[in-house]
Write a protein that holds these residues in place. Structure first.
Motif, PDB file in Angstrom:
ATOM      1  N   ALA A 147       0.839  -1.199   0.000  1.00  0.00           N
ATOM      2  CA  ALA A 147       0.000   0.000   0.000  1.00  0.00           C
ATOM      3  C   ALA A 147       0.883   1.262   0.000  1.00  0.00           C
ATOM      4  O   ALA A 147       0.409   2.380  -0.050  1.00  0.00           O
ATOM      5  CB  ALA A 147      -0.908  -0.007   1.220  1.00  0.00           C
ATOM      6  N   LYS A 148       2.199   1.033   0.104  1.00  0.00           N
ATOM      7  CA  LYS A 148       3.126   2.191   0.058  1.00  0.00           C
ATOM      8  C   LYS A 148       3.413   2.511  -1.395  1.00  0.00           C
ATOM      9  O   LYS A 148       3.852   1.668  -2.153  1.00  0.00           O
ATOM     10  CB  LYS A 148       4.424   1.845   0.767  1.00  0.00           C
ATOM     11  CG  LYS A 148       4.261   1.732   2.271  1.00  0.00           C
ATOM     12  CD  LYS A 148       5.630   1.770   2.922  1.00  0.00           C
ATOM     13  CE  LYS A 148       5.476   1.990   4.397  1.00  0.00           C
ATOM     14  NZ  LYS A 148       6.777   2.197   5.020  1.00  0.00           N
ATOM     15  N   VAL A 149       3.153   3.763  -1.754  1.00  0.00           N
ATOM     16  CA  VAL A 149       3.336   4.093  -3.171  1.00  0.00           C
ATOM     17  C   VAL A 149       4.428   5.129  -3.361  1.00  0.00           C
ATOM     18  O   VAL A 149       4.656   5.617  -4.453  1.00  0.00           O
ATOM     19  CB  VAL A 149       2.019   4.624  -3.777  1.00  0.00           C
ATOM     20  CG1 VAL A 149       1.018   3.510  -3.836  1.00  0.00           C
ATOM     21  CG2 VAL A 149       1.487   5.788  -2.952  1.00  0.00           C
ATOM     22  N   LYS A 199      -1.554  -1.931  -3.730  1.00  0.00           N
ATOM     23  CA  LYS A 199      -2.907  -1.961  -3.201  1.00  0.00           C
ATOM     24  C   LYS A 199      -3.482  -0.587  -3.392  1.00  0.00           C
ATOM     25  O   LYS A 199      -2.738   0.397  -3.255  1.00  0.00           O
ATOM     26  CB  LYS A 199      -2.892  -2.284  -1.705  1.00  0.00           C
ATOM     27  CG  LYS A 199      -2.392  -3.681  -1.357  1.00  0.00           C
ATOM     28  CD  LYS A 199      -2.397  -3.802   0.163  1.00  0.00           C
ATOM     29  CE  LYS A 199      -1.748  -5.106   0.611  1.00  0.00           C
ATOM     30  NZ  LYS A 199      -1.625  -5.180   2.061  1.00  0.00           N
ATOM     31  N   PRO A 200      -4.775  -0.404  -3.614  1.00  0.00           N
ATOM     32  CA  PRO A 200      -5.707  -1.530  -3.811  1.00  0.00           C
ATOM     33  C   PRO A 200      -5.600  -2.076  -5.247  1.00  0.00           C
ATOM     34  O   PRO A 200      -5.311  -1.334  -6.166  1.00  0.00           O
ATOM     35  CB  PRO A 200      -7.081  -0.885  -3.584  1.00  0.00           C
ATOM     36  CG  PRO A 200      -6.870   0.588  -3.751  1.00  0.00           C
ATOM     37  CD  PRO A 200      -5.429   0.897  -3.629  1.00  0.00           C
TER      38      PRO A 200
END
Lengths: 870, 126
Positions: B85-87, B106-107
């Motif tokens: 979920a880390k972008v 994610k997502p």
């Protein structure tokens, strides 16, 4: 007895007067001897006969004597009878008057020998000179009228008391000459006057000599009388014998007044009497006094400076007179004094840096020049409308304590007291007697310390009085306009000096302020010379680098910040900034003395003087704390994004599976609702992504990775990526691009293009065209996205680039946008040093243009922009 | 023979959705583990064809788990796909530097997840 006398008489006679006549001598001798021998014999019988013979011979001798005297005598001798007929005319008379005796005797009368009316004139004079009381002597009746006063004159006095008188004779040729005439009477045997004899001495030569003498005296007298020098002659006892007008004028007395004085010094004012007396005494005792300076007041009350020269004339018997000459050197001294004081003052103010020290020396010089013992300089305080003493100077010797104290403590308003008055009037002021002047506020102290006279002069800069100089003397000095004029000139220089010193003081104050500012800022500041050596370090820099200021001075700046142990290489931002020689800023890490590095944000500013670089100033700030904060923020964002995405992942996944019917059929209505849920959870994800993106870019924590890019290739990729969306909207995508090479961060630029295309497709009607074009200009490349959509109102062309600013507030809901796309685009373009803007496309649609400058023309400025955004 | 996928994630919901997605969309055989340690045990036991590994997990996070798996000879060749979920760019760089087969975010879209995995791992037959 008688014979002895006779012998003596004869012997004397023979020896002294008549040696040429031995007969008389021997006769007398024999006679004396015979008489001695025959004392008693025949005395009485021969006495008378012998006497008779003797008398006759004597008479004969006398007559001869007279004749020879008359003939040889120098004086003119003329005799006349009572009628005036001339009976005697001696050779001298012949010589002097030009007549021969034969022409005169018995032919001319006395009156013929004198100019017309001369006899009458002299006769009247003689008559007037006779004592009036005396009875007129008898004059024979046959006396000529013209001779009467002469006869009477001669007859009035015994022969011994008849005085000579002057009379002019007339020569045969008519010319005349003066003579001194001695007159005597010729008497008959009866004793009555029967003629006159005149003996006259020619006075021509005497007169000439006298005239010459008189003329010479006149000439010298004239010199003395008209001399500008003051001249006096005095007796050894100090009485004035002669004073010339200049001397009289100096003392305001006339000659008789001087004659009444009892001593040389008595003419002088009391304050110089002792000095004058000493000079006179010196001269009298043989010491020549040469040009001794004296100062005194003349009769008009002006100060006169003279050079006194005194000398004594002596004869064998001792001093005869004292000559005294004064030369007025007032003007000359004034000129010299004016020049000297101006020179001295200009020297003082030229070589002094401290204003107070310079002013004290000026006061001392003024006192020295103008015989004063105390001086003060008062400065005007324009803000408080006051004047107060700034510098005082007092001569050594007699105490000026009270006066000094009162001067130093007194504060005067404008117009108050001597300085206040000079300040308000703007002109010099003279106080002849301080002790009596009610306007002089310090008169009590002046009395205590013996100050008598004083003056004050304003010191100006332009038209403004900035100070007042005053000087005081223990002597009574009368107002001297010339002194004041001189001091005013000096005060002009003093004013300039004070203005200059004031400016310097202000500069020093500014320097101190700057130093204070430099030492109180938290940023490190390092001044570097043109050879990049450290010339200045502020305390903050020393503290940050953990080194004493003194040890940093002189060291090479880059080696100090990045010691050899740090391999900073060619990419070193600080090194590049110094090499560039231009203003630059950026971030770097500097090394402390302990070997620990710390992150900094720095700015380098070159110093240029008259076009030449003279060094630079490096300021840097420890951003460790900001780094820590940034790290915390990163953590927070990371966590938030994770925490938001985690539930969203489940929601989106579950909805996606349900919506797709993977887990069994759902009703149409349920399917619609599921699709709405999916689309909105997608929008939520995009929103989160955009917010994070924007935050990251604007915080500068997403640095661009520049590399060489073919822009037309990038455009084609973007079109390809957006093709599905365009197909869905039935929008045609066209590319109209020339090959264009740029230095850019491809991913970011792709993001911009995608965003712009996405917007264009979203707002285009089906079957319309969205075109991408790329054009080259000399300094860069312009990329345009042109659509035929609904367009943008003119007033929104700018604001649409702001966050959450859309043309229509409902767009985000209807079109699924986040309202952040254009803000992200603008940030990325700015990071590239470029510009992005929107235009209206004729009457339908809009054009978004992106201008990317060539990297070469950017160089450092791109970094500045990048840093500036943070 | 269906592909066998091991999903290691501490979030039960995500494990369920991902498993459901892969099973229903691609028909793969999915096993699950709720922590890194449990995941390693399952990997050793079952030798899956690929591992879908969550990054943020308590005690033993994704990268640690990956390093363990990579260090074990029995599991070193199993491809691992990190799911995060880390972008943030820094994170992405860090993850790809680990040597994983792919990083996915994610997502995810449950309908395309299996396809993306197959694409990343070069499973052309799926």
């Amino acid at each position: 007895m008688c014979c002895l006398v006779g012998a003596v008489v004869l012997a004397r006679y023979g020896s002294s007067e008549d040696q040429a006549n031995p007969w008389i001598f021997w006769f007398a001798a024999l006679w004396t001897i015979a008489q001695t021998l025959l004392i008693t014999v025949a005395i009485s019988s021969f006495r008378s006969a012998l006497r008779q013979g003797q008398a006759e011979r004597q008479l004969e001798r006398v007559a001869r004597l007279h004749r020879s005297i008359l003939d040889s005598a120098g004086p003119v001798m003329i005799a006349c009878d009572l009628a005036g007929h001339i009976s005697l005319f001696n050779p001298a008379a012949e010589r002097m008057l030009g007549y021969r005796a034969a022409e005169v005797l018995g032919k001319l009368t006395a009156g013929d020998l004198f100019p017309e009316s001369e006899m009458v004139r002299v006769g009247e004079q003689l008559a007037a000179s006779m004592p009036a009381a005396k009875p007129q002597p008898d004059v024979p009746a046959n006396t000529a009228e013209a001779l009467l006063p002469y006869i009477r004159y001669v007859a009035s006095f015994p022969a011994s008391r008849v005085r000579g008188f002057e009379m002019r004779y007339r020569r045969r040729d008519g010319s005349t000459f003066p003579a001194m005439v001695y007159l005597s009477a010729v008497r008959s045997s009866a004793g009555s006057i029967d003629g006159l004899v005149s003996v006259a001495v020619d006075l021509s030569a005497t007169r000439r000599a006298e005239y010459a003498l008189r003329e010479s005296e006149e000439r010298y007298r004239d010199l003395f009388e008209n001399s500008a020098e003051m001249i006096a002659t005095l007796s050894p006892r100090g009485r004035y014998l002669y004073v010339n007008p200049a001397w009289q004028n100096l003392f305001g007395m006339d000659s008789p007044q001087f004659e009444n004085l009892i001593g040389f010094e008595s003419a002088f004012p009391p304050e110089v009497q002792a000095e004058a007396a000493a000079l006179f005494h010196k001269a009298l005792h043989g010491v020549r006094v040469e040009r001794h300076p004296l100062r005194l007041q003349n009769s008009a009350g002006e100060t006169v400076e003279v050079e006194a020269s005194l000398s004594c004339r002596r004869e064998e018997t001792g001093p005869v007179s004292v000559r005294c000459t004064f030369r007025d050197v007032t003007q000359q001294n004034r000129r010299e004094r004016r020049l000297r004081i101006q020179l001295v003052v200009s020297q003082i103010i030229g070589e002094t840096t401290s204003m107070d020290e310079g002013l004290a020396r000026v006061l001392e010089a003024l006192c020295g020049t103008f015989s004063c013992e105390f001086a003060a300089l008062w400065t005007v305080d324009e803000q408080q409308h006051l004047i107060r003493a700034r510098v005082t100077w007092a001569a050594r010797g007699r105490s000026s304590e009270d006066f000094t104290r009162e001067t130093q403590t007194q504060v005067s308003a404008r117009g108050e007291g001597l300085p206040g008055m000079v300040w308000s009037q703007g002109k010099p002021c003279w106080v002849p007697d301080l002790r009596q002047d009610p306007a002089f506020l310090r008169r009590g102290a002046a009395r205590l310390n013996g100050f008598v006279s004083g003056w004050a002069v304003p010191v100006r800069v332009g038209n403004q009085v900035i100070a007042v100089i005053e000087c005081f003397s223990r002597q009574l000095i009368r107002e001297d306009p010339d002194l004041l004029a001189t001091v005013e000139t000096v005060c002009g220089s003093v004013g300039q000096f004070m203005a200059r010193a004031g400016q310097e003081a202000r500069l020093r104050q500014l320097d101190r302020q700057r130093a204070f500012i430099l030492s109180s800022v938290a940023d490190g500041i390092i001044g570097v010379d043109s050879s990049n050596r450290i010339a200045f370090v502020n305390p903050a820099a020393a503290r940050l680098l953990e080194q004493p200021e003194a040890e940093l001075i002189g060291r090479e700046v880059h080696e100090t910040l990045h010691p050899a142990s740090v391999a900073c290489g060619t990419s070193c931002a600080t090194r590049r900034a110094f090499l560039a020689g231009e203003g630059a800023s950026g971030q770097d890490a500097y090394m402390r003395e302990s070997g620990r590095s710390f992150p900094v944000e720095f700015a380098l500013m070159p110093m240029v003087e008259e076009g030449a670089p003279v060094g630079s100033v490096l300021s840097f700030r420890d951003i460790s704390q900001r780094y820590a904060l940034d790290h915390m923020k990163d953590e927070f964002i990371s966590t938030v994004s994770h925490e938001l995405r985690t539930p969203l992942t489940s929601i989106r996944g579950a909805l996606g599976l349900l919506s797709a019917g993977m887990l069994g059929q759902v009703s149409d209505k349920a399917s619609t609702l599921l699709r709405i849920a999916v689309s909105n959870s997608d929008r939520l994800v995009r929103l989160i992504n955009d917010i994070l993106d924007l935050e990251r870019m604007q915080s500068g924590r997403a640095p661009l990775a520049f590399r060489s890019i073919q822009l037309e290739e990038l455009a084609r990729q973007a079109i390809e990526a957006m093709q599905p969306m365009a197909d869905a909207g039935e929008v045609h995508l066209l590319c109209d691009a020339v090959p264009a090479h740029v230095e850019a961060d491809g991913d970011r630029l792709q993001q911009v293009l995608t965003n712009l295309l996405s917007n264009a497709i979203k707002f285009s009607q089906p079957q319309s065209i969205v075109r991408v074009s790329i054009t080259r200009s000399p300094d860069g490349v312009t990329l345009s996205v042109i659509d035929q959509g609904r367009g943008i109102p003119g007033d929104k062309l700018e604001t649409i680039f702001d966050r959450f600013q859309q043309v229509d507030a409902s767009d985000s809901r209807q079109k699924g946008g986040t309202g952040l796309g254009l803000a992200i685009c603008r940030t990325i373009v700015h990071q590239h040093g470029g510009r992005i803007w929107a235009e209206q496309n004729g009457n339908q649609g809009s054009i978004f243009r992106v201008f990317l400058p060539d990297r070469a023309s950017l160089s450092a400025s791109g970094e500045e922009v990048a840093a500036g955004i943070s | 023979m269906p592909r066998r996928i091991l999903i290691i994630d501490d979030e039960d919901d995500i494990r369920e959705v991902a498993a459901l997605s892969l099973e229903t969309v691609a028909g793969w055989d999915v096993t699950m583990a709720g922590s890194g340690a449990a995941g390693i045990v399952k990997a050793l036991e079952q030798q899956p064809d690929a591992i879908l590994l969550d990054v943020m997990m308590p005690v033993m996070d994704g990268p640690t788990t990956f390093r363990e798996l990579h260090a074990l000879p029995e599991t070193t060749n199993i491809p691992v796909i990190l799911l995060t979920a880390k972008v943030q760019a820094a994170d992405q760089k860090r993850f790809s530097d680990l040597g994983v087969a792919a990083v996915m975010f994610k997502p995810f879209d449950p309908l395309t997840l299996a396809g993306e995995i197959a694409h990343a791992l070069g499973w052309t037959d799926d």
